[in-house]
Design an enzyme around this catalytic site. Structure first.
Site: not given
Ligand code: CP
Ligand code: NVA
Length: 314
Positions: A51, A53-54, A102, A129, A132, A160, A224, A228-229, A263-264, A291
């Site tokens: 992460s 931003r969060t 997370r 999320h 966010q 999400n 988005d 995703s991760m 959202c980045l 944020r």
């Molecule tokens: N948008 C967001 O939650 O970014 P991170 O994954 O960098 O926290």
């Molecule tokens: N959908 C993305 C959002 C990242 C903030 C993820 O879950 O990786």
């Protein structure tokens, strides 16, 4: 008494969202007035995924308001591996005032919250999320004045972020259109619940598989990542997103006053082109900044400290 959590976008009603937005406006305007609000308090960040931003916005937000933050990454407490989730939750509740989590599995946050007798914030799961998206609607109100009579569009993966956008759009009575590939719709139960809420708030939630239709006349175009991760190796998933890229042509369909939100992190060249990210319509970095202000507001609200916040300095 049960603590108040923010695990899902449906955890806050419209009045609570307005309260959080009001708090965020105040802390954004006058951050120095809040430097000691969290003195003597401790927050845990339990993160199973990376992460920027969060993590950083919660850590900077809480610590610059006088609180102590402890980051617990995947190798530290090994939640559910070294020890059962319920045992970790009950121990940490004796040390901490709240946690941000997370996780891969949304159920893990729900299980943790059942045993952690203090507020739990979902900092992203496979399902939602919410922090966010609360930040994003704060940004939308800041930019557009209010969501009334405005069209907000989402183009991309039904994951999400879209799930939480549906929840908050429904609660705030927004006009929200979203285009996802047929194979990647949002969560069915969440969409159903959002549609049900929309009846009360007069929100309009419109699903399509045609990006051009979703963005037609929209003031906000939001996207988005496609992977995703945790999905980094699923390259074949990308095939479904042909035609879903937010590029100059799609932004043109929305109109020249439309703003781009994301959202980045962004994967430039995939869900969004470099020129649109860097272009005049992009508000992604203002969105990211908010944020920080909104996390502070969420923390104040969940800790039951809204009454201790000084009024806006005009
Ligand atoms: N948008 C967001 O939650 O970014 P991170 O994954 O960098 O926290
Ligand atoms: N959908 C993305 C959002 C990242 C903030 C993820 O879950 O990786």
């Amino acid at each position: 008494m049960k603590p108040k959590h923010l695990i899902s976008a449906f955890d806050f009603d419209a009045a609570e969202l307005k309260t959080v937005f009001g708090l965020a406006r105040r802390v954004k305007q006058n951050p120095d007035a809040y430097r000691n609000l969290f003195r003597g308090k401790a927050m845990g960040l339990i993160f199973e995924k990376p992460s920027t931003r969060t993590w950083v916005s919660f850590e900077v937000g809480f610590s610059t308001m006088g609180g102590h933050v402890i980051y617990l990454g995947p190798g530290d407490i090994k939640l559910g591996v070294r020890e059962e989730v319920r045992d970790v939750a009950r121990v940490l509740a004796r040390y901490l005032d709240l946690v941000v989590m997370r996780t891969f599995s949304h159920r893990r946050i729900v299980e943790f919250a059942r045993y952690f007798e203090k507020p739990v914030i979902n900092g992203l799961s496979d399902l939602e999320h919410p922090c966010q998206v609360i930040g994003d609607f704060f940004t939308i109100e800041e930019v557009l004045g209010s969501v009334d009579e405005k069209k907000i569009a989402f183009v991309g993966d039904g994951n999400n972020v879209l799930n939480s956008l549906l929840g908050i759009a429904a609660r705030l009575g927004a006009q929200f259109s979203f285009a996802t590939p047929r194979e990647h719709p949002p969560d069915k139960a969440i969409f159903r619940r959002a549609l049900n809420d929309a009846k009360k708030t007069k929100a309009e939630l419109v699903a399509t598989h045609l990006p051009e239709k979703a963005v037609e006349g929209a003031q906000i175009v939001y996207t988005d990542v496609w992977l995703s991760m945790g999905e980094e190796t699923k390259a074949e998933k990308m095939k479904a997103f042909k035609g879903f890229q937010v590029n100059r042509a799609l932004m043109k369909r929305a109109g020249k006053n439309a703003r781009l939100m994301h959202c980045l992190p962004a994967h430039r060249g995939e869900e969004v082109t470099n020129d649109v990210m860097e272009g005049k319509q992009s508000i992604v970095f203002d969105q990211a900044e908010n944020r920080l202000h909104v996390q502070k507001a969420i923390l104040i609200y969940l800790l039951g400290m809204s009454g201790q916040v000084p009024a806006v300095v005009e």
